[in-house]
Design an enzyme around this catalytic site. Structure first.
Site, mmCIF file in Angstrom:
data_model
loop_
_atom_site.group_PDB
_atom_site.id
_atom_site.type_symbol
_atom_site.label_atom_id
_atom_site.label_comp_id
_atom_site.label_asym_id
_atom_site.label_seq_id
_atom_site.Cartn_x
_atom_site.Cartn_y
_atom_site.Cartn_z
ATOM 1 N N ASP A 191 35.005 36.246 54.342
ATOM 2 C CA ASP A 191 35.828 37.444 53.910
ATOM 3 C C ASP A 191 37.328 37.046 54.337
ATOM 4 O OD1 ASP A 191 37.244 39.830 53.615
ATOM 5 O OD2 ASP A 191 35.663 41.014 54.688
ATOM 6 N N VAL A 192 37.944 36.864 53.282
ATOM 7 C CA VAL A 192 39.393 36.562 53.612
ATOM 8 C C VAL A 192 40.358 37.312 54.271
ATOM 9 C CG1 VAL A 192 39.596 34.819 51.607
ATOM 10 C CG2 VAL A 192 40.247 37.143 51.333
ATOM 11 N N TYR A 233 45.532 47.605 43.415
ATOM 12 C CA TYR A 233 45.730 46.373 43.027
ATOM 13 C C TYR A 233 47.196 45.950 42.681
ATOM 14 C CZ TYR A 233 44.676 42.256 40.072
ATOM 15 O OH TYR A 233 44.596 41.099 39.303
ATOM 16 N N LYS A 251 49.293 42.829 44.466
ATOM 17 C CA LYS A 251 49.897 41.992 43.841
ATOM 18 C C LYS A 251 51.460 41.967 43.941
ATOM 19 C CE LYS A 251 45.769 40.071 42.404
ATOM 20 N NZ LYS A 251 45.535 38.898 43.014
#
Ligand SMILES: NC(=O)c1ccc[n+]([C@@H]2O[C@H](COP(=O)([O-])OP(=O)(O)OC[C@H]3O[C@@H](n4cnc5c(N)ncnc54)[C@H](O)[C@@H]3O)[C@@H](O)[C@H]2O)c1
Length: 265
Positions: free
Chosen positions: A69-70, A165, A169
């Protein structure tokens, strides 16, 4: 005519997060085929990760897969420890792991939802970039570090329902630019790649519904969605010596989709 294969500096070792699917998968395979030892992470699908490793080794390359899991600091440490033990210092990093927007408006969005996405899409690249830099600090030069963060055209183009999101980003874009400045004296280049609509499991709904696919592709000036292989080719270029001196930029790959805002106004 067969296209020329991209060449990389000797002793290069790569980590590709999200390497069991979509853009990460295509990138890992192309890197492995180009002779770079690759450690790819997977999140849930061990079989898919094993298939990528098999494809690379079958082609004569070297690869390993590890569940990670990053967004988890300890998991990222283990990932790099394993890669270093197996192949040596990691100088190439592709952050492709990520979750898509939930589509939930802010009044209905639980903190846990927001947190889950920010962890995967923003903490992840922070943790992996930090570990690459720390690892190279104790490695013998030349380092020739290259980081590519897979962002999105939504780092700039906001959408209702995309606060998780689009914020992640947007943050990733600034992480990329800040680290480029910070790491230039260490000869570590940091760039972003901002895809538009790419045909991966992230667009499963369009892949499953021809009408949706047609409608979405009609909105793209190039007339079609992109492929993970097209994005991977760009990533490989940015990782390669051909891209020396490019740092701190994000390259858009979207068939001009992001240029269509405010048309006809
Ligand atoms: N497909 C598109 O249209 C598109 C467009 C713009 C940007 N992107 C970006 O490209 C990147 C790759 O997406 P894709 O299209 O290949 O989608 P994908 O769903 O095929 O791949 C995403 C990968 O991320 C992994 N992942 C998710 N959460 C994780 C976590 N916490 N830890 C580790 N791994 C995790 C998944 O297991 C999967 O391997 C993502 O960052 C995505 O935001 C994709």
């Amino acid at each position: 005519m067969t296209p020329p294969t991209m060449t990389f500096r000797p002793a290069s070792v790569a980590i590709v997060t999200g390497g069991e699917s979509g853009i990460g998968r295509a990138t890992a395979i192309k890197l492995g085929r180009a002779g770079v030892p690759v450690v790819l992470t997977y999140f849930k699908d061990a079989d898919a990760a094993d298939a990528v490793v098999a494809e690379i080794t079958h082609a004569g390359g070297q690869a390993a897969a590890i569940a990670a899991d990053v967004g988890d600091e300890a998991a990222v440490e283990s990932l790099f420890d394993l890669a270093e033990r197996r192949f040596g210092p990691v100088n190439l990093l592709v952050n492709s792991a990520g979750l898509n927007m939930t589509g939930v408006m802010i009044e209905d969005m639980a903190l846990a939802q927001f947190d889950r996405l920010i962890r995967a899409d923003l903490y992840g690249p922070f943790l992996t970039c930090r570990r690459l830099v720390r690892g190279l600090a104790s490695a013998a030069p030349p380092h020739d570090g290259r980081i590519v963060n897979i962002s999105s055209i939504h780092e700039n183009a906001p959408r209702p329902g995309g606060v998780d999101y689009d914020a992640a980003k947007g943050g990733l874009a600034q992480l990329t630019r800040t680290l480029a400045l910070e790491l230039a004296p260490k000869a570590i280049a940091v760039n972003g790649v901002a895809p538009g609509m790419i045909l991966t499991p992230m667009n499963q709904s369009a892949l499953d519904h021809p009408d949706e696919l047609r409608r979405k592709q009609a909105a793209i000036p190039w007339g079609r969605a992109g492929t993970p292989e097209e994005v991977a080719d760009l990533v490989l270029f940015l990782l390669s010596p051909l891209a020396d001196y490019i740092t701190g930029t994000t390259v858009t790959i979207d068939g001009a989709l992001s240029l269509t805002v405010a048309q006809g106004a």
